[in-house]
Scaffold this motif. Structure first.
Motif, mmCIF file in Angstrom:
data_model
loop_
_atom_site.group_PDB
_atom_site.id
_atom_site.type_symbol
_atom_site.label_atom_id
_atom_site.label_comp_id
_atom_site.label_asym_id
_atom_site.label_seq_id
_atom_site.Cartn_x
_atom_site.Cartn_y
_atom_site.Cartn_z
ATOM 1 N N ILE A 42 0.888 -1.153 0.000
ATOM 2 C CA ILE A 42 0.000 0.000 0.000
ATOM 3 C C ILE A 42 0.928 1.205 0.000
ATOM 4 O O ILE A 42 1.426 1.612 1.030
ATOM 5 N N LYS A 73 -6.444 -3.723 2.195
ATOM 6 C CA LYS A 73 -5.755 -2.464 1.845
ATOM 7 C C LYS A 73 -6.712 -1.280 1.938
ATOM 8 O O LYS A 73 -6.368 -0.236 2.491
ATOM 9 N N LEU A 91 -6.316 1.864 4.532
ATOM 10 C CA LEU A 91 -6.207 3.250 4.057
ATOM 11 C C LEU A 91 -7.289 4.147 4.647
ATOM 12 O O LEU A 91 -7.083 5.343 4.812
ATOM 13 N N GLY A 128 -1.763 3.400 6.541
ATOM 14 C CA GLY A 128 -2.029 2.397 5.515
ATOM 15 C C GLY A 128 -1.047 2.363 4.378
ATOM 16 O O GLY A 128 -0.815 1.312 3.782
ATOM 17 N N THR A 129 -0.428 3.499 4.050
ATOM 18 C CA THR A 129 0.523 3.518 2.937
ATOM 19 C C THR A 129 1.867 2.897 3.303
ATOM 20 O O THR A 129 2.723 2.746 2.448
#
Length: 191
Positions: free
Chosen positions: A26, A133, A137, A144-145
């Motif tokens: 992600i 994912k 996010l 999340g990234t």
């Protein structure tokens, strides 16, 4: 300049060689290093090199029918093996084969002893990865990234560099995602 071209070629080869389980970063490797990833650009490229070298070593040590069912995922010099192998001896040989890959600190052998996953199972894994994912996010408690998500036959593996509170929240998000049978946390902690 030559070194940069080598890195680009290795990155392209990594994409070609990725198959087996559903794995997806992600951010970071998907969108380039920097603010979306806590690793340096060199660490991101290094992870791709590790995956290529590990897959090559597996191809040298095991029959093609076996290696086609094994996925290699690297994050911050940790190597995750997922997929299916026919027996315990093959599982052990897979670990032995990749332990000598330069720069690898830890090998997580999560290979199952079973037949190859079906196309339906692989499609389900892709769906689960996408759901996890998306939920990561959307959760403010989770960066999340900065998390790599790998799904293999309903088991979700989470990799990344996180604070403990972030890791706990990320594991909770993954566990409560529809279709997830189990969550394996392989995070490295920043605190």
């Amino acid at each position: 300049m030559m070194k940069k071209l080598l890195y680009i070629a290795l990155a392209g080869m990594a994409l070609v060689h990725l198959h087996g389980c559903s794995t997806a970063p992600i951010g970071g490797e998907a969108g380039g290093p920097g603010t979306l990833d806590r690793r340096t650009a060199g660490a991101v490229i290094g992870a791709q090199e590790i995956e290529i070298r590990a897959k090559n070593r597996l191809r040298d040590a095991l029959p093609a029918t076996v290696t086609s069912n094994i996925a290699c995922t690297s994050y911050n010099r940790q190597l995750l093996l997922t997929g299916q192998v026919p027996d315990e001896a093959t599982r052990a040989k897979a670990t032995e084969s990749v332990q000598g890959v330069p720069e690898v600190r830890t090998v997580f052998n999560e290979l199952s002893i079973s037949g190859a996953a079906s196309l339906a199972s692989e499609a389900n894994d892709t769906s689960i990865t996408s759901q996890v994912k998306t939920r990561l996010l959307g959760d403010d408690r989770v960066p999340g990234t900065k998390i790599k998500v790998v799904t293999e036959t309903g088991t979700v593996y989470l990799m990344g560099l996180l604070k403990r509170a972030e890791a706990t929240a990320a594991a909770e998000v993954a566990r409560t995602t529809s279709g997830v049978a189990k969550v394996v946390v392989l995070f490295e902690y920043l605190d």
